[in-house]
Design an enzyme around this catalytic site. Structure first.
Site, PDB file in Angstrom:
ATOM      1  N   TYR A 128      -2.424  42.053 -12.396  1.00 32.24           N
ATOM      2  CA  TYR A 128      -2.185  43.239 -11.822  1.00 32.24           C
ATOM      3  C   TYR A 128      -1.575  44.350 -12.393  1.00 32.24           C
ATOM      4  O   TYR A 128      -1.852  45.640 -11.910  1.00 32.24           O
ATOM      5  CB  TYR A 128      -1.371  43.021 -10.322  1.00 32.24           C
ATOM      6  CG  TYR A 128      -2.062  42.140  -9.349  1.00 32.24           C
ATOM      7  CD1 TYR A 128      -3.201  42.219  -8.761  1.00 32.24           C
ATOM      8  CD2 TYR A 128      -1.261  40.770  -9.335  1.00 32.24           C
ATOM      9  CE1 TYR A 128      -3.527  41.212  -7.807  1.00 32.24           C
ATOM     10  CE2 TYR A 128      -1.799  39.953  -8.480  1.00 32.24           C
ATOM     11  CZ  TYR A 128      -2.988  40.044  -7.639  1.00 32.24           C
ATOM     12  OH  TYR A 128      -3.539  39.245  -6.886  1.00 32.24           O
TER      13      TYR A 128
ATOM     14  N   ASN B 229      -6.494  48.503   0.199  1.00 30.37           N
ATOM     15  CA  ASN B 229      -6.034  47.331  -0.612  1.00 30.37           C
ATOM     16  C   ASN B 229      -5.456  46.585   0.676  1.00 30.37           C
ATOM     17  O   ASN B 229      -4.208  46.696   0.673  1.00 30.37           O
ATOM     18  CB  ASN B 229      -5.486  47.715  -1.776  1.00 30.37           C
ATOM     19  CG  ASN B 229      -5.273  46.606  -2.475  1.00 30.37           C
ATOM     20  OD1 ASN B 229      -5.213  45.182  -2.075  1.00 30.37           O
ATOM     21  ND2 ASN B 229      -5.084  46.794  -3.707  1.00 30.37           N
TER      22      ASN B 229
ATOM     23  N   HIS C 145      -9.316  38.453   2.496  1.00 32.63           N
ATOM     24  CA  HIS C 145      -9.934  36.990   2.692  1.00 32.63           C
ATOM     25  C   HIS C 145      -9.623  36.333   3.889  1.00 32.63           C
ATOM     26  O   HIS C 145     -10.134  35.204   4.277  1.00 32.63           O
ATOM     27  CB  HIS C 145      -9.580  36.069   1.207  1.00 32.63           C
ATOM     28  CG  HIS C 145      -9.559  36.886   0.127  1.00 32.63           C
ATOM     29  ND1 HIS C 145     -10.456  37.618  -0.396  1.00 32.63           N
ATOM     30  CD2 HIS C 145      -8.165  37.559  -0.224  1.00 32.63           C
ATOM     31  CE1 HIS C 145      -9.929  38.289  -1.376  1.00 32.63           C
ATOM     32  NE2 HIS C 145      -8.716  38.145  -1.605  1.00 32.63           N
TER      33      HIS C 145
ATOM     34  N   ASP D  24     -12.400  44.028  12.347  1.00 32.16           N
ATOM     35  CA  ASP D  24     -12.605  44.454  13.699  1.00 32.16           C
ATOM     36  C   ASP D  24     -12.184  45.912  13.889  1.00 32.16           C
ATOM     37  O   ASP D  24     -12.861  46.602  14.487  1.00 32.16           O
ATOM     38  CB  ASP D  24     -12.133  43.403  14.737  1.00 32.16           C
ATOM     39  CG  ASP D  24     -12.990  42.115  14.935  1.00 32.16           C
ATOM     40  OD1 ASP D  24     -13.961  42.139  14.348  1.00 32.16           O
ATOM     41  OD2 ASP D  24     -12.659  41.202  15.725  1.00 32.16           O
TER      42      ASP D  24
ATOM     43  N   HIS E  19      -9.364  47.204  -4.684  1.00 33.68           N
ATOM     44  CA  HIS E  19      -8.688  45.854  -5.400  1.00 33.68           C
ATOM     45  C   HIS E  19      -8.394  46.380  -6.833  1.00 33.68           C
ATOM     46  O   HIS E  19      -9.243  46.820  -7.720  1.00 33.68           O
ATOM     47  CB  HIS E  19      -9.377  44.653  -5.216  1.00 33.68           C
ATOM     48  CG  HIS E  19      -9.555  44.245  -4.056  1.00 33.68           C
ATOM     49  ND1 HIS E  19      -8.616  43.714  -2.979  1.00 33.68           N
ATOM     50  CD2 HIS E  19     -10.679  44.239  -3.156  1.00 33.68           C
ATOM     51  CE1 HIS E  19      -8.959  43.267  -2.000  1.00 33.68           C
ATOM     52  NE2 HIS E  19     -10.414  43.679  -1.992  1.00 33.68           N
ATOM     53  N   LEU E  20      -7.118  45.986  -7.168  1.00 34.44           N
ATOM     54  CA  LEU E  20      -6.748  46.154  -8.822  1.00 34.44           C
ATOM     55  C   LEU E  20      -7.520  45.224  -9.518  1.00 34.44           C
ATOM     56  O   LEU E  20      -8.109  45.491 -10.599  1.00 34.44           O
ATOM     57  CB  LEU E  20      -5.386  45.926  -8.900  1.00 34.44           C
ATOM     58  CG  LEU E  20      -4.512  46.897  -8.236  1.00 34.44           C
ATOM     59  CD1 LEU E  20      -2.991  46.422  -8.005  1.00 34.44           C
ATOM     60  CD2 LEU E  20      -4.576  48.185  -8.802  1.00 34.44           C
ATOM     61  N   SER E  21      -7.867  43.959  -9.280  1.00 35.39           N
ATOM     62  CA  SER E  21      -8.519  42.868  -9.975  1.00 35.39           C
ATOM     63  C   SER E  21      -9.694  42.762  -8.981  1.00 35.39           C
ATOM     64  O   SER E  21     -10.069  43.324  -8.451  1.00 35.39           O
ATOM     65  CB  SER E  21      -7.683  41.486  -9.926  1.00 35.39           C
ATOM     66  OG  SER E  21      -7.706  41.094  -8.541  1.00 35.39           O
TER      67      SER E  21
ATOM     68  N   ARG F 273     -11.091  33.814  -2.908  1.00 40.21           N
ATOM     69  CA  ARG F 273     -11.034  35.349  -2.929  1.00 40.21           C
ATOM     70  C   ARG F 273     -12.373  36.064  -2.678  1.00 40.21           C
ATOM     71  O   ARG F 273     -12.583  37.010  -2.668  1.00 40.21           O
ATOM     72  CB  ARG F 273     -10.238  35.890  -4.105  1.00 40.21           C
ATOM     73  CG  ARG F 273      -8.949  35.258  -4.139  1.00 40.21           C
ATOM     74  CD  ARG F 273      -8.117  35.962  -5.201  1.00 40.21           C
ATOM     75  NE  ARG F 273      -6.819  35.349  -5.567  1.00 40.21           N
ATOM     76  CZ  ARG F 273      -5.799  35.537  -4.873  1.00 40.21           C
ATOM     77  NH1 ARG F 273      -5.712  36.422  -3.925  1.00 40.21           N
ATOM     78  NH2 ARG F 273      -4.536  34.897  -5.074  1.00 40.21           N
TER      79      ARG F 273
END
Length: 146
Positions: free
Chosen positions: A26, A78, A84, A91, A104-106, A115
């Protein structure tokens, strides 16, 4: 005088630990570091930002609803591990008219197979992942163009 459009920046569980949490994945930037850079960029883009972080799914849902009722320009989300697992966040995104951009950072697709499913991505307008802290900046640029 009219107010600049607002982009909500919502970060989910464990993102309060950025900078110390698995920096090999991260990075070393803290969430405050990212928010400071976003604030500077928002000024350049002519938008306001409202940055929030919670480890609680319900708070993120409430903030999505708040963004809708406030007439936000967009939401950068994020959702961390909720990405996941959370049908409820999926919803909530589907139930509002505000565009939601997944961040997302990664790159989850280059990580563990669990993931690879993103309930957030299934409902989001766009997504930016795998660029470290720059993912947020790219998402903010996209939100400003909406």
């Amino acid at each position: 005088m009219s107010r600049s459009p607002t982009v909500f920046i919502l970060s989910g569980p464990n993102l309060n630990l950025l900078g110390t949490r698995e920096p090999d994945i991260y990075g070393h930037d803290t969430l405050d570091d990212i928010h400071a850079r976003l604030a500077a960029r928002a000024g350049e883009l002519g938008v306001e930002i409202d940055c929030r972080q919670s480890n609680h799914e319900g708070a993120l849902i409430d903030w999505l609803h708040e963004a809708h009722f406030a007439g936000a320009k967009a939401v950068l989300l994020n959702a961390g591990g909720y990405t996941h697992t959370s049908i409820a966040l999926h919803d909530a995104i589907k139930s509002i008219r505000v565009p939601v951009i997944e961040v997302h950072l990664s790159d989850p697709m280059k990580r563990e197979s669990f993931r690879h499913i993103s309930y957030i991505g299934m409902a989001a307008t766009d997504h930016f992942a795998g660029h470290g802290a720059e993912s947020y900046m790219l998402a903010l640029d996209a939100a400003a163009r909406l």
